[in-house]
Design a protein around this motif. Structure first.
Motif, mmCIF file in Angstrom:
data_model
loop_
_atom_site.group_PDB
_atom_site.id
_atom_site.type_symbol
_atom_site.label_atom_id
_atom_site.label_comp_id
_atom_site.label_asym_id
_atom_site.label_seq_id
_atom_site.Cartn_x
_atom_site.Cartn_y
_atom_site.Cartn_z
ATOM 1 N N SER A 9 -18.665 -21.078 -48.287
ATOM 2 C CA SER A 9 -18.400 -19.447 -47.718
ATOM 3 C C SER A 9 -19.567 -18.811 -48.738
ATOM 4 C CB SER A 9 -17.124 -19.206 -48.100
ATOM 5 O OG SER A 9 -16.865 -17.836 -47.878
ATOM 6 N N GLY A 12 -16.720 -15.069 -48.655
ATOM 7 C CA GLY A 12 -15.272 -15.061 -48.811
ATOM 8 C C GLY A 12 -14.554 -15.370 -47.582
ATOM 9 N N THR A 14 -14.816 -17.431 -44.910
ATOM 10 C CA THR A 14 -14.506 -18.907 -44.525
ATOM 11 C C THR A 14 -13.459 -19.474 -45.420
ATOM 12 O OG1 THR A 14 -16.818 -18.968 -43.751
ATOM 13 C CG2 THR A 14 -15.511 -20.894 -43.595
ATOM 14 N N PRO A 54 -19.637 -20.706 -42.192
ATOM 15 C CA PRO A 54 -20.082 -19.685 -41.430
ATOM 16 C C PRO A 54 -21.509 -19.738 -41.124
ATOM 17 C CG PRO A 54 -20.603 -19.316 -43.895
ATOM 18 C CD PRO A 54 -19.592 -20.602 -43.747
ATOM 19 N N ILE A 55 -21.982 -19.135 -40.229
ATOM 20 C CA ILE A 55 -23.172 -19.032 -39.702
ATOM 21 C C ILE A 55 -23.872 -17.920 -40.319
ATOM 22 C CG2 ILE A 55 -24.572 -19.045 -37.697
ATOM 23 C CD1 ILE A 55 -23.132 -21.477 -37.556
ATOM 24 N N TYR A 56 -24.972 -18.321 -41.043
ATOM 25 C CA TYR A 56 -25.976 -17.228 -41.610
ATOM 26 C C TYR A 56 -27.617 -17.810 -40.919
ATOM 27 C CZ TYR A 56 -22.921 -15.450 -44.756
ATOM 28 O OH TYR A 56 -21.807 -14.619 -45.556
ATOM 29 N N TYR A 57 -28.100 -16.611 -40.223
ATOM 30 C CA TYR A 57 -29.383 -16.774 -39.809
ATOM 31 C C TYR A 57 -29.499 -17.859 -38.672
ATOM 32 C CZ TYR A 57 -30.028 -13.449 -43.593
ATOM 33 O OH TYR A 57 -30.124 -12.569 -44.562
ATOM 34 N N GLU A 58 -28.433 -17.873 -37.992
ATOM 35 C CA GLU A 58 -28.367 -18.878 -36.595
ATOM 36 C C GLU A 58 -28.322 -20.343 -37.136
ATOM 37 O OE1 GLU A 58 -29.719 -17.952 -33.330
ATOM 38 O OE2 GLU A 58 -28.994 -16.160 -34.124
ATOM 39 N N LEU A 84 -17.355 -19.963 -38.504
ATOM 40 C CA LEU A 84 -17.126 -18.307 -38.519
ATOM 41 C C LEU A 84 -18.452 -17.881 -38.296
ATOM 42 C CD1 LEU A 84 -14.360 -19.191 -39.703
ATOM 43 C CD2 LEU A 84 -14.891 -16.795 -40.990
ATOM 44 N N ALA A 85 -18.622 -16.921 -37.085
ATOM 45 C CA ALA A 85 -19.867 -16.252 -36.671
ATOM 46 C C ALA A 85 -19.463 -14.949 -35.972
ATOM 47 C CB ALA A 85 -20.331 -17.042 -35.477
ATOM 48 N N MET A 86 -20.486 -14.171 -35.721
ATOM 49 C CA MET A 86 -20.155 -13.095 -34.936
ATOM 50 C C MET A 86 -20.588 -12.945 -33.584
ATOM 51 S SD MET A 86 -18.878 -10.979 -37.036
ATOM 52 C CE MET A 86 -19.220 -10.095 -38.594
ATOM 53 N N ALA A 87 -21.682 -13.959 -33.406
ATOM 54 C CA ALA A 87 -22.359 -13.724 -32.161
ATOM 55 C C ALA A 87 -21.554 -13.832 -30.825
ATOM 56 C CB ALA A 87 -23.491 -14.858 -32.044
ATOM 57 N N TYR A 102 -24.476 -23.218 -32.025
ATOM 58 C CA TYR A 102 -23.894 -23.083 -33.463
ATOM 59 C C TYR A 102 -23.115 -24.311 -33.724
ATOM 60 C CZ TYR A 102 -25.320 -18.225 -34.050
ATOM 61 O OH TYR A 102 -26.022 -17.186 -34.355
ATOM 62 N N GLY A 122 -15.714 -14.211 -37.225
ATOM 63 C CA GLY A 122 -16.191 -13.766 -38.624
ATOM 64 C C GLY A 122 -15.745 -12.329 -38.998
ATOM 65 N N TRP A 123 -16.215 -12.056 -40.162
ATOM 66 C CA TRP A 123 -16.087 -10.569 -40.564
ATOM 67 C C TRP A 123 -17.244 -10.244 -41.660
ATOM 68 C CZ3 TRP A 123 -11.690 -13.667 -41.469
ATOM 69 C CH2 TRP A 123 -11.486 -13.822 -42.658
ATOM 70 N N LEU A 124 -17.349 -9.067 -41.873
ATOM 71 C CA LEU A 124 -18.317 -8.588 -42.966
ATOM 72 C C LEU A 124 -17.494 -7.788 -43.750
ATOM 73 C CD1 LEU A 124 -21.458 -7.332 -41.084
ATOM 74 C CD2 LEU A 124 -21.106 -9.596 -42.269
HETATM 75 C C1 LIG Z 1 -26.958 -11.807 -43.942
HETATM 76 C C2 LIG Z 1 -25.920 -12.408 -42.824
HETATM 77 C C3 LIG Z 1 -26.411 -13.192 -41.760
HETATM 78 C C4 LIG Z 1 -25.799 -13.606 -40.546
HETATM 79 N N1 LIG Z 1 -26.236 -14.277 -39.454
HETATM 80 C C5 LIG Z 1 -25.506 -14.374 -38.433
HETATM 81 C C6 LIG Z 1 -26.089 -15.196 -37.224
HETATM 82 O O1 LIG Z 1 -27.007 -15.593 -37.244
HETATM 83 N N2 LIG Z 1 -25.284 -15.391 -36.295
HETATM 84 C C7 LIG Z 1 -23.853 -15.148 -36.269
HETATM 85 O O2 LIG Z 1 -23.147 -15.206 -35.424
HETATM 86 N N3 LIG Z 1 -23.561 -14.607 -37.261
HETATM 87 C C8 LIG Z 1 -24.011 -14.150 -38.484
HETATM 88 N N4 LIG Z 1 -23.365 -13.502 -39.645
HETATM 89 C C9 LIG Z 1 -22.170 -13.175 -39.532
HETATM 90 C C10 LIG Z 1 -21.204 -14.315 -40.392
HETATM 91 O O3 LIG Z 1 -21.205 -15.559 -39.910
HETATM 92 C C11 LIG Z 1 -19.874 -13.690 -40.883
HETATM 93 O O4 LIG Z 1 -19.857 -12.390 -41.280
HETATM 94 C C12 LIG Z 1 -19.010 -14.882 -41.533
HETATM 95 O O5 LIG Z 1 -17.747 -14.386 -41.403
HETATM 96 C C13 LIG Z 1 -19.752 -15.038 -42.825
HETATM 97 O O6 LIG Z 1 -18.702 -15.886 -43.752
HETATM 98 P P1 LIG Z 1 -18.477 -15.841 -44.972
HETATM 99 O O7 LIG Z 1 -17.517 -14.585 -45.596
HETATM 100 O O8 LIG Z 1 -17.484 -17.298 -45.435
HETATM 101 O O9 LIG Z 1 -19.858 -16.061 -45.782
HETATM 102 C C14 LIG Z 1 -24.338 -13.252 -40.773
HETATM 103 C C15 LIG Z 1 -23.973 -12.432 -41.472
HETATM 104 C C16 LIG Z 1 -24.445 -11.973 -42.802
HETATM 105 C C17 LIG Z 1 -24.035 -11.203 -43.800
#
Ligand SMILES: Cc1cc2nc3c(=O)[nH]c(=O)nc-3n(C[C@H](O)[C@H](O)[C@H](O)COP(=O)(O)O)c2cc1C
Length: 150
Positions: A9, A12, A14, A54-58, A84-87, A102, A122-124
């Protein structure tokens, strides 16, 4: 039956979901323990490995994919995957995309038997209570199915 939950994570969420999964499993009588990938847990004696990123940058976090590879793809294990993702919040197409791209990226290195794979919202900033509840219920269901199939 021993369930090992392994996660990584950045911000936080995940980690919070992984800990909620552990609690839900324990509340339902399962032996469950949580580790971050960085702790490099031994998974030899785990009957079910629940692994989350979590998913970051795809992409799933690279250290999670590396962990799976270093553990021989979790060969011979039952594995449940969560991301965890947002898409998936972006309508039907977003959901399909999330599941196809993903989850596939996460499952590709796994040589064990993937018994379930789920994408959660997921969430921010503000934690998503629904995700926490859903993830706990999902894990209990998966563990029960595995136990039933022993
Ligand atoms: C910089 C950044 C890039 C992200 N890229 C993606 C993405 O490419 N696709 C997606 O579905 N979610 C994306 N997200 C959403 C994260 O997957 C989501 O906020 C997740 O809950 C973060 O997990 P963590 O708190 O465990 O790090 C992104 C979030 C951030 C802050």
């Amino acid at each position: 039956m021993r369930v090992c939950i392994v996660y990584e994570s950045r911000r936080g969420s995940t980690e919070m979901v992984a800990r909620a999964i552990e609690k839900a499993l324990r509340d339902n009588g399962f032996d469950a323990q949580t580790w971050s990938v960085g702790q490099n847990p031994e998974v030899d004696d785990c009957d079910l490995v629940i692994i989350g990123t979590p998913i970051y940058y795809e992409r799933p976090l690279p250290q999670v994919v590396r962990f799976i590879e270093e553990k021989s793809g979790l060969e011979g294990k039952r594995v449940a995957v969560f991301i965890l993702a947002m898409a998936q919040k972006f309508g039907k197409l977003g959901k399909e995309y999330t599941e196809r791209r993903y989850l596939r990226l996460m499952m590709e290195p796994i040589k064990g038997r993937v018994v379930s794979a789920r994408a959660f919202d997921g969430w921010l900033f503000r934690e998503n209570e629904a995700t926490i509840v859903e993830a706990g219920a999902w894990a209990v269901e998966v563990a029960r199915l595995c136990k039933g199939g022993e």
